[in-house]
Design a protein around this motif. Structure first.
Motif, PDB file in Angstrom:
ATOM      1  N   ARG A 173       0.860  -1.190   0.000  1.00 55.96           N
ATOM      2  CA  ARG A 173       0.000   0.000   0.000  1.00 55.96           C
ATOM      3  C   ARG A 173       0.892   1.235   0.000  1.00 55.96           C
ATOM      4  O   ARG A 173       2.116   1.135   0.037  1.00 55.96           O
ATOM      5  N   GLU A 174       0.265   2.409  -0.071  1.00 55.80           N
ATOM      6  CA  GLU A 174       1.029   3.650  -0.026  1.00 55.80           C
ATOM      7  C   GLU A 174       1.608   3.878   1.377  1.00 55.80           C
ATOM      8  O   GLU A 174       0.943   3.631   2.384  1.00 55.80           O
ATOM      9  N   VAL A 175       2.840   4.336   1.414  1.00 56.19           N
ATOM     10  CA  VAL A 175       3.540   4.573   2.673  1.00 56.19           C
ATOM     11  C   VAL A 175       4.070   6.001   2.678  1.00 56.19           C
ATOM     12  O   VAL A 175       4.683   6.446   1.703  1.00 56.19           O
ATOM     13  N   GLY A 176       3.821   6.726   3.769  1.00 46.19           N
ATOM     14  CA  GLY A 176       4.321   8.087   3.900  1.00 46.19           C
ATOM     15  C   GLY A 176       5.731   8.119   4.473  1.00 46.19           C
ATOM     16  O   GLY A 176       6.242   7.122   4.989  1.00 46.19           O
ATOM     17  N   ARG A 177       6.351   9.281   4.399  1.00 44.07           N
ATOM     18  CA  ARG A 177       7.731   9.425   4.864  1.00 44.07           C
ATOM     19  C   ARG A 177       7.865   9.178   6.364  1.00 44.07           C
ATOM     20  O   ARG A 177       8.801   8.522   6.822  1.00 44.07           O
ATOM     21  N   ASN A 178       6.930   9.709   7.146  1.00 42.15           N
ATOM     22  CA  ASN A 178       7.013   9.535   8.597  1.00 42.15           C
ATOM     23  C   ASN A 178       6.946   8.056   8.976  1.00 42.15           C
ATOM     24  O   ASN A 178       7.717   7.586   9.827  1.00 42.15           O
ATOM     25  N   LEU A 227      10.491   2.857  -6.876  1.00 51.26           N
ATOM     26  CA  LEU A 227       9.266   3.238  -6.179  1.00 51.26           C
ATOM     27  C   LEU A 227       8.461   4.187  -7.044  1.00 51.26           C
ATOM     28  O   LEU A 227       9.029   4.989  -7.797  1.00 51.26           O
ATOM     29  N   ASP A 228       7.149   4.100  -6.931  1.00 51.84           N
ATOM     30  CA  ASP A 228       6.242   5.082  -7.525  1.00 51.84           C
ATOM     31  C   ASP A 228       5.802   6.052  -6.435  1.00 51.84           C
ATOM     32  O   ASP A 228       5.745   5.682  -5.250  1.00 51.84           O
ATOM     33  N   THR A 229       5.502   7.270  -6.816  1.00 50.26           N
ATOM     34  CA  THR A 229       5.102   8.287  -5.839  1.00 50.26           C
ATOM     35  C   THR A 229       3.715   8.814  -6.150  1.00 50.26           C
ATOM     36  O   THR A 229       3.215   8.709  -7.270  1.00 50.26           O
ATOM     37  N   ARG A 250       5.740   0.382  -4.164  1.00 56.11           N
ATOM     38  CA  ARG A 250       6.696  -0.313  -5.010  1.00 56.11           C
ATOM     39  C   ARG A 250       6.299  -0.173  -6.477  1.00 56.11           C
ATOM     40  O   ARG A 250       5.127  -0.345  -6.836  1.00 56.11           O
ATOM     41  N   ALA A 251       7.245   0.120  -7.340  1.00 55.07           N
ATOM     42  CA  ALA A 251       6.983   0.227  -8.769  1.00 55.07           C
ATOM     43  C   ALA A 251       6.677  -1.149  -9.352  1.00 55.07           C
ATOM     44  O   ALA A 251       7.217  -2.164  -8.902  1.00 55.07           O
TER      45      ALA A 251
END
Length: 231
Positions: free
Chosen positions: A27-32, A58-60, A82-83
């Motif tokens: 899933r999407e993961v934030g920097r924190n 990685l995709d953003t 993950r890309a």
């Protein structure tokens, strides 16, 4: 950036830990979150995450991580997943994918599905070796993780388990299909082969069984075990 440069980006141990964490979440993961999970400062995590994105690993995207919307919800945060693009290096150059696609095309046109599945089941049994078929859920997940399937527990029956799961069953989905590139072109053939391979590997009479339940972006096969079969 070519595949060698992309893979070389993982040489830094911090960067590799961040990549592995993001990849494992599905899933999407934030920097924190990534910084906290890997034990590094947020600014350092941001730097390495962006380097991984530049390398194509990685995709953003961006979204609000607070779960709120409207005024006062805060600015969208940068998130990473993950890309999907595969990276591989072979020295000297090899092209096994084209060979696999040609063989799959020939097998599909000749109607060799049953023969392919029989061969896959035998290969699964051979990979199992002298070990007895079956085993507990944890043991089976370790076996499949070692083969690159990236299994993870989805939940028990009554939650958002797989359609067709028995009452009280635990469902294991696999975030990665080792045959993804060929399965995209020949899904019935390759997914049937994959199911037969896993049936040979883990057995069909034990507490854990494999069955089809395809979802986008994941392996077409899921595992199911009774709720109390965790060992």
């Amino acid at each position: 950036m070519d595949d060698i440069d992309a893979i070389a980006a993982l040489q830094d141990p911090v960067r590799r830990r961040l990549y592995e964490y993001v990849a494992a979440q599905g899933r999407e993961v934030g920097r924190n979150e990534a910084a906290e999970a890997t034990g590094v400062a947020r600014t350092l995590a941001a730097h390495h995450l962006d380097r991984l994105a530049e390398a194509g690993l990685l995709d953003t995207g961006s979204r609000r991580l607070t779960g709120r919307s409207g005024p006062g919800a805060g600015r969208p945060a940068k998130v990473y997943t993950r890309a999907l693009e595969e990276r591989a290096v072979s020295l000297p150059a090899r092209d096994y994918r084209t060979a696999a696609e040609l063989l799959a095309e020939a097998a599909e046109q000749a109607g060799l599905d049953a023969g392919l599945c029989a061969a896959a089941r035998r290969r699964g049994e051979a990979l199992r070796g002298s070990a007895a078929p079956g085993g507990g859920l944890e043991e089976v997940m370790e076996t499949l993780a070692a083969r690159g399937y990236e299994p993870h527990l989805e939940g028990a029956g009554g939650d958002r388990g797989a359609e067709g799961a028995g009452e009280g069953a635990v469902v294991v989905r696999m975030r990665n299909c080792p045959f993804h590139a060929v399965a995209e072109r020949f899904p019935p053939l390759v997914c049937g082969m994959n199911l037969a391979l896993l049936e040979g590997l883990i057995g069909t009479d034990g507490p854990v069984r494999a069955r089809m339940d395809a979802r986008p972006g994941q392996c077409c096969v899921v595992l199911e075990s009774s709720k109390n079969n965790g060992d």
